[in-house]
Write an enzyme that holds these catalytic residues in place. Structure first.
Site, PDB file in Angstrom:
ATOM      1  N   ASN A   7      82.764 176.793 -45.899  1.00  0.00           N
ATOM      2  CA  ASN A   7      82.992 177.186 -44.503  1.00  0.00           C
ATOM      3  C   ASN A   7      83.731 178.481 -44.327  1.00  0.00           C
ATOM      4  OD1 ASN A   7      83.956 177.336 -41.913  1.00  0.00           O
ATOM      5  ND2 ASN A   7      84.819 175.332 -41.799  1.00  0.00           N
ATOM      6  N   ARG A  91      78.399 176.441 -43.073  1.00  0.00           N
ATOM      7  CA  ARG A  91      78.565 176.068 -41.842  1.00  0.00           C
ATOM      8  C   ARG A  91      78.335 177.508 -41.241  1.00  0.00           C
ATOM      9  NH1 ARG A  91      83.954 176.068 -38.708  1.00  0.00           N
ATOM     10  NH2 ARG A  91      83.406 175.609 -36.640  1.00  0.00           N
ATOM     11  N   HIS A 180      81.414 172.391 -32.335  1.00  0.00           N
ATOM     12  CA  HIS A 180      81.766 171.256 -33.203  1.00  0.00           C
ATOM     13  C   HIS A 180      80.458 169.916 -33.284  1.00  0.00           C
ATOM     14  CE1 HIS A 180      86.244 171.721 -31.473  1.00  0.00           C
ATOM     15  NE2 HIS A 180      86.184 172.242 -32.743  1.00  0.00           N
ATOM     16  N   ARG A 241      94.339 177.120 -26.593  1.00  0.00           N
ATOM     17  CA  ARG A 241      93.249 177.678 -25.733  1.00  0.00           C
ATOM     18  C   ARG A 241      93.600 176.878 -24.454  1.00  0.00           C
ATOM     19  NH1 ARG A 241      88.692 176.615 -29.727  1.00  0.00           N
ATOM     20  NH2 ARG A 241      88.637 178.261 -31.115  1.00  0.00           N
ATOM     21  N   GLU A 385      83.012 166.651 -41.282  1.00  0.00           N
ATOM     22  CA  GLU A 385      81.872 167.932 -41.135  1.00  0.00           C
ATOM     23  C   GLU A 385      81.162 168.149 -42.499  1.00  0.00           C
ATOM     24  OE1 GLU A 385      84.979 169.311 -38.423  1.00  0.00           O
ATOM     25  OE2 GLU A 385      83.342 170.130 -37.529  1.00  0.00           O
TER      26      GLU A 385
END
Ligand code: ADP
Length: 397
Positions: A7, A91, A180, A241, A385
């Site tokens: 990743n 990823r 996601h 965010r 993940e």
């Protein structure tokens, strides 16, 4: 087969080596500050000591070379040679409309991923650098790209279109993509497995609540809506965010504070969310939980507002699916945050949700947190993940 999962970010790179048969992680780690002074590699073989080494990493190729050196090292290595690594899973953040599934990487795929760079200018170029660095150091090894957006490509048009002039979609592919996806897919499937039900028969809502946060609606095994949009800024209130806001606020702040668009976007991405809402107390839910328990008004405001937004999305997605059977909480806060889970469930009486306070105290385990009488099942499921990427990689090679 042993599968290396990568990743890669612009200055960092996370990795895990996973044995596909046992699905166990053999070693994992992180390279930080790539291309910046003070580069550091953290390496932890399963069951061994974690070690941190400061060493120069002028670029990602050097970072990956150090990762491979650590994995094959004589003392703490977990494989004898690179030949034991059968494949690499990468990823990739944005696959645009081109990729509705993971793919085996070749020149055409690399070109197509590059064409999605505009949609994720901070992430995709870094992902590509990681792929190219790996290809250089492991030329014969098959590589797979697993996209954050792919799972959401099944959304119907009414879910992915914005109420904007259609020509922006035609010209620039401006639409909702969602992120996601690997986590939403893994957790929703896992929920069906744990409950012993058929994935294709369920209506599932997954709340991925980490630093970045999103909700998705999975009906009969297909994603039908998700809360992030063209970029990860839309939807829930996150660590830093803002999530959904009235777009006119941008102009309002620009005039009052004399700020440029770029400056305001930085505020919306980095200074908002629970950090901003808590008047800069923290973006970390461990701090907010401690503040809440101490009666700090800033922490109370941030946690309550965050949870209310999650509950609103659950309501919207229950409507989108005409019902819901299972609601799952995952990622840092979803797996470890009993307070947030209980605040969200307070709004779900209309779904017959009956929280089991004892079960809800669990952190980081696969747990049903509602009572057996609860009409809707609510679960906490740790996401994985890396394992999902390793499974996809195995499937394609
Ligand atoms: P990301 O991968 O998006 O960076 P994570 O899924 O790791 O995010 O989630 C990070 C969030 O999870 C942080 O806000 C952190 O405070 C929260 N978190 C992690 N562990 C705990 C815990 N034990 N209790 C409460 N919150 C936690």
């Amino acid at each position: 087969m042993k599968i290396l999962v990568i990743n890669c970010g612009s200055s960092s790179l996370k990795f895990q080596l996973i044995d596909s048969e046992s699905e166990k992680c053999l070693a994992k780690g992180l390279c930080e500050r790539i291309g910046i002074a003070g580069s550091m590699i953290t390496y932890a073989p399963a069951g061994g000591e974690k070690e941190k080494t400061e060493t120069p990493m002028p670029d990602h190729t050097e970072a990956i070379r150090l990762v491979l050196e650590a994995l094959t090292g004589p003392e703490t290595g977990v494989v004898k040679s690179l030949d034991e690594i059968g494949a690499v899973g990468h990823r990739v953040v944005h696959g645009g409309e081109k990729f509705a599934e993971s793919v085996l990487i070749d020149e055409d795929v690399l070109r197509a991923v590059e064409e999605c760079n505009d949609l994720a200018p901070l992430h995709n170029p870094a992902n590509l650098i990681g792929i190219n660095a790996c290809r250089k150091l492991m030329p014969g090894t098959p590589m797979v790209a697993v996209f954050d957006t792919a799972f959401h490509q099944t959304m119907p048009e009414e879910a992915y279109m914005y109420g904007l002039p259609y020509e922006y979609y035609r010209k620039y592919k401006i639409r909702r993509y969602g992120f996601h996806g690997t986590s939403h897919s893994y957790v929703s499937r896992r929920a069906a497995e744990i409950l012993g039900k058929n994935y294709e028969d369920l209506k599932i809502i997954v709340c991925h609540l980490g630093n970045g946060a999103s909700v998705s609606a999975v009906k009969n095994g297909r994603c039908v809506d998700t809360s992030m949009g063209l970029t990860p800024l839309e939807g829930l209130i996150m660590g830093t965010r803002s999530g959904d806001i009235d777009p006119a606020i941008i102009e309002f702040i620009a005039h009052r504070e004399n700020k440029s668009i770029d400056e305001i976007m930085a505020v919306l991405n980095k200074k908002s969310g629970v950090l901003g809402l808590s008047d800069n107390l923290s973006s970390d839910f461990r701090d907010l939980e401690a503040g809440y328990n101490g009666g700090d008004a800033n922490a109370v405001r941030a946690m309550r507002t965050f949870s209310y937004r999650v509950a609103k999305y659950i309501g919207a997605y229950t409507a989108a699916m005409n019902g819901v059977d299972v609601i799952c909480f995952t990622a840092g806060v979803g797996e470890n945050g009993p307070l947030v889970r209980s605040f969200v469930c307070e709004y779900l009486g209309y779904l017959g949700v009956a929280l089991d306070p004892e079960a809800n105290r669990m952190r980081g385990t696969e747990t049903v947190i509602t009572t057996p009488e609860s009409r809707t099942v609510v679960m906490s499921i740790p996401t994985n993940e890396e394992l999902a990427i390793a499974r996809e990689t195995l499937r394609l090679v």
